[in-house]
Scaffold this motif. Sequence first.
Motif, PDB file in Angstrom:
ATOM      1  N   LEU A  60       0.737  -1.257  -0.052  1.00 26.75           N
ATOM      2  CA  LEU A  60       0.113  -0.101  -0.027  1.00 26.75           C
ATOM      3  C   LEU A  60       1.048   1.258   0.064  1.00 26.75           C
ATOM      4  CD1 LEU A  60      -3.230   0.485   2.152  1.00 26.75           C
ATOM      5  CD2 LEU A  60      -1.568   2.109   1.877  1.00 26.75           C
ATOM      6  N   SER A  61       1.861   1.034   0.727  1.00 32.66           N
ATOM      7  CA  SER A  61       2.722   2.175   0.849  1.00 32.66           C
ATOM      8  C   SER A  61       3.281   2.864  -0.709  1.00 32.66           C
ATOM      9  CB  SER A  61       3.866   1.809   1.762  1.00 32.66           C
ATOM     10  OG  SER A  61       4.923   1.018   1.054  1.00 32.66           O
ATOM     11  N   GLN A  62       3.451   2.154  -1.659  1.00 30.16           N
ATOM     12  CA  GLN A  62       3.876   2.710  -2.779  1.00 30.16           C
ATOM     13  C   GLN A  62       2.607   3.357  -3.637  1.00 30.16           C
ATOM     14  OE1 GLN A  62       5.130  -1.567  -3.805  1.00 30.16           O
ATOM     15  NE2 GLN A  62       6.966  -0.625  -4.630  1.00 30.16           N
ATOM     16  N   HIS A  63       1.343   3.324  -3.241  1.00 26.83           N
ATOM     17  CA  HIS A  63       0.272   4.229  -3.740  1.00 26.83           C
ATOM     18  C   HIS A  63       0.191   5.568  -3.190  1.00 26.83           C
ATOM     19  CE1 HIS A  63      -1.555   0.744  -5.993  1.00 26.83           C
ATOM     20  NE2 HIS A  63      -1.095   0.069  -5.078  1.00 26.83           N
ATOM     21  N   LYS A  64      -0.219   6.339  -3.929  1.00 30.85           N
ATOM     22  CA  LYS A  64      -0.686   7.767  -2.980  1.00 30.85           C
ATOM     23  C   LYS A  64      -1.876   7.503  -2.501  1.00 30.85           C
ATOM     24  CE  LYS A  64       1.725  10.574  -6.702  1.00 30.85           C
ATOM     25  NZ  LYS A  64       1.401  11.744  -7.480  1.00 30.85           N
ATOM     26  N   GLN A 117      -4.560   9.490  -1.670  1.00 31.50           N
ATOM     27  CA  GLN A 117      -5.481   9.942  -2.207  1.00 31.50           C
ATOM     28  C   GLN A 117      -6.086   9.498  -3.422  1.00 31.50           C
ATOM     29  OE1 GLN A 117      -7.318  12.687  -1.134  1.00 31.50           O
ATOM     30  NE2 GLN A 117      -8.816  12.059  -2.644  1.00 31.50           N
ATOM     31  N   GLU A 118      -5.330   8.532  -4.319  1.00 26.95           N
ATOM     32  CA  GLU A 118      -5.641   7.837  -5.415  1.00 26.95           C
ATOM     33  C   GLU A 118      -6.341   6.531  -4.863  1.00 26.95           C
ATOM     34  OE1 GLU A 118      -2.233   7.278  -7.914  1.00 26.95           O
ATOM     35  OE2 GLU A 118      -2.443   9.187  -8.838  1.00 26.95           O
ATOM     36  N   ILE A 119      -5.766   5.966  -3.645  1.00 28.09           N
ATOM     37  CA  ILE A 119      -6.634   4.913  -3.074  1.00 28.09           C
ATOM     38  C   ILE A 119      -8.021   5.385  -2.643  1.00 28.09           C
ATOM     39  CG2 ILE A 119      -6.785   3.217  -1.073  1.00 28.09           C
ATOM     40  CD1 ILE A 119      -4.453   2.661  -2.671  1.00 28.09           C
ATOM     41  N   ILE A 120      -8.096   6.501  -2.108  1.00 29.97           N
ATOM     42  CA  ILE A 120      -9.558   7.228  -1.817  1.00 29.97           C
ATOM     43  C   ILE A 120     -10.339   7.132  -2.954  1.00 29.97           C
ATOM     44  CG2 ILE A 120     -10.926   8.870  -0.970  1.00 29.97           C
ATOM     45  CD1 ILE A 120      -8.761   9.068   1.224  1.00 29.97           C
ATOM     46  N   SER A 121      -9.989   7.826  -4.263  1.00 29.87           N
ATOM     47  CA  SER A 121     -10.595   8.072  -5.413  1.00 29.87           C
ATOM     48  C   SER A 121     -10.942   6.864  -5.981  1.00 29.87           C
ATOM     49  CB  SER A 121      -9.759   8.636  -6.283  1.00 29.87           C
ATOM     50  OG  SER A 121      -9.512   9.915  -5.788  1.00 29.87           O
ATOM     51  N   THR A 122     -10.107   5.739  -5.977  1.00 25.46           N
ATOM     52  CA  THR A 122     -10.358   4.507  -6.454  1.00 25.46           C
ATOM     53  C   THR A 122     -11.465   3.912  -5.977  1.00 25.46           C
ATOM     54  OG1 THR A 122      -8.205   4.288  -7.289  1.00 25.46           O
ATOM     55  CG2 THR A 122      -9.392   2.183  -7.244  1.00 25.46           C
ATOM     56  N   PHE A 123     -11.554   3.937  -4.577  1.00 21.25           N
ATOM     57  CA  PHE A 123     -12.560   3.318  -3.644  1.00 21.25           C
ATOM     58  C   PHE A 123     -13.814   3.894  -4.080  1.00 21.25           C
ATOM     59  CE2 PHE A 123     -14.684   1.717   0.138  1.00 21.25           C
ATOM     60  CZ  PHE A 123     -14.291   0.692   0.354  1.00 21.25           C
ATOM     61  N   THR A 124     -13.788   5.184  -4.132  1.00 20.92           N
ATOM     62  CA  THR A 124     -15.120   5.943  -4.329  1.00 20.92           C
ATOM     63  C   THR A 124     -15.749   5.676  -5.426  1.00 20.92           C
ATOM     64  OG1 THR A 124     -14.317   7.652  -2.807  1.00 20.92           O
ATOM     65  CG2 THR A 124     -16.070   8.102  -4.179  1.00 20.92           C
ATOM     66  N   PHE A 125     -14.758   5.388  -6.676  1.00 19.80           N
ATOM     67  CA  PHE A 125     -15.243   5.426  -8.014  1.00 19.80           C
ATOM     68  C   PHE A 125     -15.992   3.976  -7.890  1.00 19.80           C
ATOM     69  CE2 PHE A 125     -14.850   3.426 -12.227  1.00 19.80           C
ATOM     70  CZ  PHE A 125     -15.179   4.314 -13.017  1.00 19.80           C
ATOM     71  N   ILE A 126     -15.373   2.947  -7.348  1.00 20.29           N
ATOM     72  CA  ILE A 126     -16.077   1.638  -7.672  1.00 20.29           C
ATOM     73  C   ILE A 126     -17.353   1.647  -6.715  1.00 20.29           C
ATOM     74  CG2 ILE A 126     -15.863  -0.919  -6.888  1.00 20.29           C
ATOM     75  CD1 ILE A 126     -13.876   0.001  -9.064  1.00 20.29           C
ATOM     76  N   GLN A 127     -17.465   2.077  -5.669  1.00 16.27           N
ATOM     77  CA  GLN A 127     -18.632   2.223  -4.879  1.00 16.27           C
ATOM     78  C   GLN A 127     -19.798   3.055  -5.772  1.00 16.27           C
ATOM     79  OE1 GLN A 127     -17.495   4.349  -1.181  1.00 16.27           O
ATOM     80  NE2 GLN A 127     -18.007   2.600  -0.044  1.00 16.27           N
ATOM     81  N   ASN A 128     -19.237   3.967  -6.405  1.00 16.32           N
ATOM     82  CA  ASN A 128     -20.442   4.839  -7.046  1.00 16.32           C
ATOM     83  C   ASN A 128     -20.818   3.995  -8.382  1.00 16.32           C
ATOM     84  OD1 ASN A 128     -20.249   6.969  -5.402  1.00 16.32           O
ATOM     85  ND2 ASN A 128     -18.758   8.236  -6.761  1.00 16.32           N
ATOM     86  N   SER A 129     -19.982   3.069  -8.675  1.00 17.18           N
ATOM     87  CA  SER A 129     -20.499   2.200  -9.877  1.00 17.18           C
ATOM     88  C   SER A 129     -21.406   1.154  -9.424  1.00 17.18           C
ATOM     89  CB  SER A 129     -19.360   1.327 -10.523  1.00 17.18           C
ATOM     90  OG  SER A 129     -18.670   0.554  -9.573  1.00 17.18           O
ATOM     91  N   GLY A 130     -21.618   1.002  -8.143  1.00 17.32           N
ATOM     92  CA  GLY A 130     -22.857   0.168  -7.549  1.00 17.32           C
ATOM     93  C   GLY A 130     -22.093  -1.093  -7.152  1.00 17.32           C
ATOM     94  N   LEU A 131     -20.852  -1.388  -7.191  1.00 17.34           N
ATOM     95  CA  LEU A 131     -20.161  -2.578  -6.477  1.00 17.34           C
ATOM     96  C   LEU A 131     -19.427  -2.182  -5.315  1.00 17.34           C
ATOM     97  CD1 LEU A 131     -18.402  -3.788  -9.748  1.00 17.34           C
ATOM     98  CD2 LEU A 131     -20.194  -4.612  -8.636  1.00 17.34           C
ATOM     99  N   MET A 132     -19.228  -3.261  -4.409  1.00 18.92           N
ATOM    100  CA  MET A 132     -18.893  -3.007  -3.095  1.00 18.92           C
ATOM    101  C   MET A 132     -17.022  -3.489  -3.113  1.00 18.92           C
ATOM    102  SD  MET A 132     -19.450  -5.394   0.256  1.00 18.92           S
ATOM    103  CE  MET A 132     -21.223  -5.329  -0.274  1.00 18.92           C
ATOM    104  N   PRO A 133     -16.441  -2.393  -3.009  1.00 21.71           N
ATOM    105  CA  PRO A 133     -14.871  -2.360  -3.350  1.00 21.71           C
ATOM    106  C   PRO A 133     -14.260  -2.966  -2.177  1.00 21.71           C
ATOM    107  CG  PRO A 133     -15.478  -0.058  -2.934  1.00 21.71           C
ATOM    108  CD  PRO A 133     -16.722  -0.718  -3.001  1.00 21.71           C
ATOM    109  N   VAL A 134     -13.051  -3.843  -2.503  1.00 20.25           N
ATOM    110  CA  VAL A 134     -12.326  -4.481  -1.659  1.00 20.25           C
ATOM    111  C   VAL A 134     -10.766  -4.463  -2.170  1.00 20.25           C
ATOM    112  CG1 VAL A 134     -11.570  -6.562  -0.219  1.00 20.25           C
ATOM    113  CG2 VAL A 134     -14.179  -6.184  -0.835  1.00 20.25           C
TER     114      VAL A 134
END
Length: 323
Positions: free
Chosen positions: A58-62, A64-81
Amino acid sequence: MELKHIQDYLFSDLGIEAAAVPAEIPGVPFFIRKQFTLYKITALDRELCLLLSQKQSLSQHKFQEIISTFTFIQNSGLMPVLVFSAMSKRERLELVRQKMAFIVPDSQMFIPSLGLDFSERIPQTAPQKDKRLRPAAQALIIQQILTGNLDGLTVNQASAVLGYTAMGTLRAANQLNDLGICKVTFDGYRKQLAFPTDRKSLWEKSKPFLRNPVKKTISVEDDSALAGFPYAGEFVLARYSDLSVTRKCYALHQNDVSVLLDKGKIRTAFAKETGCADIQVWSYTLPSWDGEVDLFSLELSFNNTNDARIKIALLNLEEQRKW
Protein backbone atom coordinates in the motif's frame (compact mmCIF):
# COMPACT_ATOMS: atom_id res chain seq x y z
CA MET A 1 -0.35 -10.98 -6.88
CA GLU A 2 -2.22 -14.04 -8.15
CA LEU A 3 -6.00 -14.24 -7.94
CA LYS A 4 -5.78 -17.90 -6.86
CA HIS A 5 -3.84 -16.87 -3.76
CA ILE A 6 -6.77 -14.68 -2.69
CA GLN A 7 -9.33 -17.36 -3.48
CA ASP A 8 -7.37 -19.92 -1.42
CA TYR A 9 -7.22 -17.48 1.48
CA LEU A 10 -10.97 -16.85 1.40
CA PHE A 11 -11.65 -20.57 1.30
CA SER A 12 -9.26 -21.45 4.13
CA ASP A 13 -10.52 -18.68 6.46
CA LEU A 14 -14.19 -18.38 5.50
CA GLY A 15 -14.98 -21.56 3.59
CA ILE A 16 -15.94 -19.41 0.60
CA GLU A 17 -15.39 -20.88 -2.85
CA ALA A 18 -15.22 -17.55 -4.65
CA ALA A 19 -15.45 -17.79 -8.43
CA ALA A 20 -14.04 -14.64 -10.01
CA VAL A 21 -14.51 -12.90 -13.35
CA PRO A 22 -12.90 -9.70 -14.67
CA ALA A 23 -14.97 -6.68 -13.63
CA GLU A 24 -16.33 -4.82 -16.63
CA ILE A 25 -16.96 -1.29 -15.38
CA PRO A 26 -17.51 1.50 -17.89
CA GLY A 27 -15.31 4.55 -17.74
CA VAL A 28 -12.61 3.26 -15.39
CA PRO A 29 -9.95 6.02 -15.19
CA PHE A 30 -6.51 5.23 -16.54
CA PHE A 31 -4.78 5.68 -13.17
CA ILE A 32 -6.99 2.93 -11.72
CA ARG A 33 -6.40 0.51 -14.61
CA LYS A 34 -2.65 1.17 -14.33
CA GLN A 35 -2.47 0.37 -10.62
CA PHE A 36 -5.18 -2.26 -10.04
CA THR A 37 -6.64 -5.37 -11.66
CA LEU A 38 -10.40 -5.61 -11.06
CA TYR A 39 -12.37 -8.83 -10.44
CA LYS A 40 -15.94 -9.54 -9.40
CA ILE A 41 -16.55 -12.28 -6.83
CA THR A 42 -19.51 -13.36 -4.74
CA ALA A 43 -18.98 -13.85 -0.99
CA LEU A 44 -21.74 -14.53 1.55
CA ASP A 45 -24.33 -13.71 -1.12
CA ARG A 46 -22.82 -10.28 -1.73
CA GLU A 47 -21.08 -9.22 -4.91
CA LEU A 48 -17.63 -7.73 -4.27
CA CYS A 49 -15.15 -5.99 -6.54
CA LEU A 50 -11.59 -7.00 -5.71
CA LEU A 51 -9.01 -4.37 -6.55
CA LEU A 52 -5.72 -6.26 -6.83
CA SER A 53 -2.81 -3.89 -6.42
CA GLN A 54 -0.11 -4.27 -9.06
CA LYS A 55 2.45 -2.93 -6.60
CA GLN A 56 4.22 -4.59 -3.68
CA SER A 57 2.49 -2.73 -0.87
CA LEU A 58 0.00 0.00 0.00
CA SER A 59 2.86 2.41 0.78
CA GLN A 60 3.75 2.52 -2.92
CA HIS A 61 0.39 4.12 -3.73
CA LYS A 62 -0.72 7.71 -3.19
CA PHE A 63 -3.37 7.52 -0.50
CA GLN A 64 -5.59 10.08 -2.23
CA GLU A 65 -5.64 7.83 -5.31
CA ILE A 66 -6.63 4.90 -3.07
CA ILE A 67 -9.59 6.94 -1.80
CA SER A 68 -10.54 8.04 -5.33
CA THR A 69 -10.38 4.43 -6.57
CA PHE A 70 -12.49 3.15 -3.69
CA THR A 71 -15.09 5.90 -4.23
CA PHE A 72 -15.27 5.30 -8.00
CA ILE A 73 -16.02 1.58 -7.52
CA GLN A 74 -18.64 2.37 -4.86
CA ASN A 75 -20.33 4.84 -7.20
CA SER A 76 -20.42 2.16 -9.90
CA GLY A 77 -22.71 0.09 -7.66
CA LEU A 78 -20.15 -2.49 -6.53
CA MET A 79 -18.65 -3.16 -3.10
CA PRO A 80 -14.88 -2.43 -3.39
CA VAL A 81 -12.29 -4.49 -1.52
CA LEU A 82 -8.66 -3.39 -1.80
CA VAL A 83 -6.10 -6.21 -2.00
CA PHE A 84 -2.43 -5.62 -1.13
CA SER A 85 0.54 -7.93 -0.59
CA ALA A 86 1.61 -5.99 2.50
CA MET A 87 0.82 -2.98 4.64
CA SER A 88 1.99 -1.47 7.90
CA LYS A 89 -0.04 -1.25 11.11
CA ARG A 90 -0.48 2.49 10.60
CA GLU A 91 -1.82 1.98 7.07
CA ARG A 92 -4.20 -0.74 8.28
CA LEU A 93 -5.59 1.52 10.98
CA GLU A 94 -6.11 4.34 8.48
CA LEU A 95 -8.10 2.08 6.16
CA VAL A 96 -10.19 0.86 9.10
CA ARG A 97 -10.80 4.48 10.16
CA GLN A 98 -11.94 5.30 6.63
CA LYS A 99 -14.14 2.14 6.65
CA MET A 100 -12.42 0.97 3.47
CA ALA A 101 -12.54 -2.81 3.03
CA PHE A 102 -9.25 -4.58 2.36
CA ILE A 103 -7.55 -7.97 2.24
CA VAL A 104 -3.91 -8.91 2.74
CA PRO A 105 -3.92 -12.63 1.84
CA ASP A 106 -2.78 -14.91 4.69
CA SER A 107 -2.57 -11.92 7.02
CA GLN A 108 -5.44 -9.45 7.24
CA MET A 109 -9.06 -9.04 6.24
CA PHE A 110 -11.45 -6.15 6.94
CA ILE A 111 -14.81 -6.12 5.13
CA PRO A 112 -17.23 -4.28 7.45
CA SER A 113 -20.24 -4.65 5.14
CA LEU A 114 -19.93 -8.43 5.61
CA GLY A 115 -19.14 -8.18 9.31
CA LEU A 116 -15.61 -9.47 8.78
CA ASP A 117 -12.67 -8.08 10.77
CA PHE A 118 -9.73 -10.42 11.30
CA SER A 119 -7.21 -7.60 11.73
CA GLU A 120 -7.01 -7.70 15.53
CA ARG A 121 -5.11 -11.00 15.49
CA ILE A 122 -2.64 -10.09 12.76
CA PRO A 123 0.90 -8.77 13.25
CA GLN A 124 2.27 -5.93 11.17
CA THR A 125 3.03 -7.01 7.62
CA ALA A 126 5.19 -4.24 6.24
CA PRO A 127 7.28 -5.50 3.31
CA GLN A 128 10.75 -6.70 4.15
CA LYS A 129 13.52 -4.27 3.45
CA ASP A 130 15.25 -5.02 0.18
CA LYS A 131 18.71 -6.31 1.11
CA ARG A 132 20.06 -6.37 -2.42
CA LEU A 133 23.13 -4.21 -2.84
CA ARG A 134 23.16 -0.69 -4.20
CA PRO A 135 24.94 -0.53 -7.58
CA ALA A 136 27.86 1.31 -5.93
CA ALA A 137 28.09 -1.35 -3.20
CA GLN A 138 28.09 -4.11 -5.81
CA ALA A 139 30.78 -2.26 -7.74
CA LEU A 140 32.92 -2.12 -4.58
CA ILE A 141 32.56 -5.87 -4.08
CA ILE A 142 33.38 -6.82 -7.67
CA GLN A 143 36.30 -4.38 -7.88
CA GLN A 144 37.78 -5.81 -4.67
CA ILE A 145 37.38 -9.40 -5.92
CA LEU A 146 39.06 -8.52 -9.21
CA THR A 147 41.93 -6.39 -7.97
CA GLY A 148 42.07 -6.37 -4.16
CA ASN A 149 42.97 -2.68 -4.38
CA LEU A 150 40.19 -1.31 -2.16
CA ASP A 151 41.13 -2.98 1.12
CA GLY A 152 42.53 -0.42 3.56
CA LEU A 153 41.51 2.59 1.49
CA THR A 154 39.59 5.48 2.96
CA VAL A 155 36.11 6.15 1.61
CA ASN A 156 37.43 9.15 -0.33
CA GLN A 157 40.22 7.08 -1.87
CA ALA A 158 37.80 4.31 -2.86
CA SER A 159 35.43 6.84 -4.42
CA ALA A 160 38.32 8.19 -6.51
CA VAL A 161 39.15 4.68 -7.75
CA LEU A 162 35.57 3.92 -8.81
CA GLY A 163 34.56 7.41 -9.92
CA TYR A 164 31.69 7.74 -7.45
CA THR A 165 30.96 10.64 -5.14
CA ALA A 166 32.29 10.33 -1.60
CA MET A 167 28.73 10.29 -0.24
CA GLY A 168 27.64 7.56 -2.67
CA THR A 169 30.66 5.45 -1.71
CA LEU A 170 30.02 6.00 1.99
CA ARG A 171 26.42 4.82 1.66
CA ALA A 172 27.59 1.78 -0.28
CA ALA A 173 30.26 0.99 2.31
CA ASN A 174 27.77 1.38 5.17
CA GLN A 175 25.42 -1.08 3.47
CA LEU A 176 28.24 -3.62 3.15
CA ASN A 177 29.13 -3.04 6.80
CA ASP A 178 25.50 -3.60 7.88
CA LEU A 179 25.43 -6.90 5.97
CA GLY A 180 28.73 -8.03 7.47
CA ILE A 181 30.46 -8.15 4.10
CA CYS A 182 32.98 -5.36 4.63
CA LYS A 183 33.99 -3.60 7.83
CA VAL A 184 34.03 0.18 7.93
CA THR A 185 36.42 1.45 10.61
CA PHE A 186 36.64 5.02 11.90
CA ASP A 187 39.74 6.48 13.55
CA GLY A 188 38.09 9.76 14.48
CA TYR A 189 39.13 11.47 11.27
CA ARG A 190 38.31 9.18 8.37
CA LYS A 191 36.53 5.97 7.52
CA GLN A 192 38.41 3.04 6.02
CA LEU A 193 37.34 -0.14 4.26
CA ALA A 194 38.41 -3.57 5.50
CA PHE A 195 37.58 -6.49 3.20
CA PRO A 196 38.17 -10.21 3.82
CA THR A 197 41.37 -11.32 2.16
CA ASP A 198 39.89 -14.50 0.65
CA ARG A 199 38.31 -13.60 -2.72
CA LYS A 200 36.23 -16.76 -2.96
CA SER A 201 34.64 -16.30 0.47
CA LEU A 202 33.92 -12.64 -0.35
CA TRP A 203 32.14 -13.72 -3.54
CA GLU A 204 30.14 -16.46 -1.82
CA LYS A 205 29.17 -14.23 1.10
CA SER A 206 28.07 -11.41 -1.20
CA LYS A 207 26.26 -13.50 -3.79
CA PRO A 208 22.83 -13.61 -2.05
CA PHE A 209 22.73 -9.81 -2.12
CA LEU A 210 24.01 -9.24 -5.66
CA ARG A 211 21.59 -8.21 -8.39
CA ASN A 212 21.52 -8.35 -12.16
CA PRO A 213 23.42 -5.21 -13.23
CA VAL A 214 21.63 -4.97 -16.59
CA LYS A 215 18.72 -2.53 -16.47
CA LYS A 216 17.62 -2.91 -20.08
CA THR A 217 18.88 -3.74 -23.57
CA ILE A 218 18.55 -1.58 -26.67
CA SER A 219 19.59 -2.18 -30.26
CA VAL A 220 21.42 0.38 -32.38
CA GLU A 221 21.74 0.95 -36.11
CA ASP A 222 25.48 1.71 -36.01
CA ASP A 223 28.13 0.88 -33.41
CA SER A 224 31.03 2.98 -34.71
CA ALA A 225 30.68 5.37 -31.75
CA LEU A 226 30.91 2.47 -29.30
CA ALA A 227 34.57 1.68 -29.92
CA GLY A 228 36.31 1.55 -26.57
CA PHE A 229 33.27 0.53 -24.57
CA PRO A 230 33.45 -2.98 -23.07
CA TYR A 231 31.72 -5.96 -24.63
CA ALA A 232 29.10 -7.86 -22.65
CA GLY A 233 26.29 -10.42 -22.84
CA GLU A 234 26.37 -13.56 -24.93
CA PHE A 235 29.07 -12.01 -27.13
CA VAL A 236 31.53 -12.27 -24.21
CA LEU A 237 30.13 -15.52 -22.83
CA ALA A 238 30.78 -17.14 -26.23
CA ARG A 239 34.50 -16.51 -25.76
CA TYR A 240 34.54 -18.76 -22.70
CA SER A 241 32.11 -21.46 -23.83
CA ASP A 242 30.78 -23.36 -26.82
CA LEU A 243 28.20 -20.68 -27.63
CA SER A 244 28.31 -19.41 -31.18
CA VAL A 245 27.50 -15.70 -31.15
CA THR A 246 28.62 -13.05 -33.61
CA ARG A 247 26.27 -10.18 -32.80
CA LYS A 248 28.14 -7.61 -30.72
CA CYS A 249 26.84 -6.46 -27.36
CA TYR A 250 28.24 -3.56 -25.33
CA ALA A 251 27.93 -2.55 -21.66
CA LEU A 252 27.32 1.15 -21.04
CA HIS A 253 26.15 3.11 -18.03
CA GLN A 254 22.89 5.01 -18.50
CA ASN A 255 24.78 8.32 -18.38
CA ASP A 256 26.95 7.29 -21.35
CA VAL A 257 23.92 6.12 -23.32
CA SER A 258 22.14 9.41 -22.69
CA VAL A 259 25.14 11.45 -23.84
CA LEU A 260 25.56 9.42 -27.03
CA LEU A 261 21.85 9.68 -27.85
CA ASP A 262 21.74 13.43 -27.14
CA LYS A 263 24.74 14.04 -29.39
CA GLY A 264 23.27 11.89 -32.14
CA LYS A 265 26.23 9.50 -32.10
CA ILE A 266 24.01 6.45 -31.78
CA ARG A 267 20.54 5.79 -33.14
CA THR A 268 18.25 3.12 -31.73
CA ALA A 269 17.00 0.45 -34.10
CA PHE A 270 13.29 0.13 -34.83
CA ALA A 271 13.03 -3.15 -32.91
CA LYS A 272 14.99 -5.25 -30.44
CA GLU A 273 17.77 -7.40 -31.95
CA THR A 274 17.67 -5.47 -35.21
CA GLY A 275 20.33 -3.02 -36.37
CA CYS A 276 23.98 -4.00 -36.06
CA ALA A 277 24.53 -4.39 -32.31
CA ASP A 278 23.01 -4.31 -28.84
CA ILE A 279 23.70 -2.10 -25.84
CA GLN A 280 23.09 -3.34 -22.33
CA VAL A 281 22.44 -0.45 -19.97
CA TRP A 282 24.33 -1.31 -16.78
CA SER A 283 23.79 0.02 -13.26
CA TYR A 284 27.55 0.27 -12.75
CA THR A 285 30.81 0.13 -14.69
CA LEU A 286 34.29 -0.66 -13.35
CA PRO A 287 37.70 0.90 -14.05
CA SER A 288 39.25 -2.58 -14.12
CA TRP A 289 37.29 -3.62 -17.23
CA ASP A 290 39.60 -4.08 -20.18
CA GLY A 291 37.70 -4.56 -23.40
CA GLU A 292 34.92 -6.59 -21.78
CA VAL A 293 32.96 -6.80 -18.55
CA ASP A 294 34.44 -8.95 -15.80
CA LEU A 295 33.29 -12.56 -15.58
CA PHE A 296 31.66 -12.16 -12.16
CA SER A 297 29.45 -9.33 -13.42
CA LEU A 298 28.88 -11.27 -16.62
CA GLU A 299 27.49 -14.19 -14.62
CA LEU A 300 25.19 -11.84 -12.69
CA SER A 301 23.92 -10.34 -15.93
CA PHE A 302 22.32 -13.68 -16.77
CA ASN A 303 20.45 -14.02 -13.47
CA ASN A 304 17.09 -15.79 -13.85
CA THR A 305 17.73 -16.91 -17.42
CA ASN A 306 15.75 -19.94 -18.59
CA ASP A 307 17.93 -20.54 -21.65
CA ALA A 308 19.52 -23.98 -21.30
CA ARG A 309 22.42 -22.95 -23.58
CA ILE A 310 23.26 -20.05 -21.27
CA LYS A 311 23.00 -22.19 -18.15
CA ILE A 312 25.45 -24.73 -19.55
CA ALA A 313 27.84 -21.97 -20.63
CA LEU A 314 27.70 -20.42 -17.15
CA LEU A 315 28.54 -23.78 -15.58
CA ASN A 316 31.56 -24.01 -17.87
CA LEU A 317 32.53 -20.49 -16.86
CA GLU A 318 32.35 -21.40 -13.18
CA GLU A 319 34.46 -24.48 -13.71
CA GLN A 320 37.17 -22.36 -15.35
CA ARG A 321 37.25 -19.84 -12.52
CA LYS A 322 40.60 -19.65 -10.75
CA TRP A 323 40.86 -18.16 -7.28
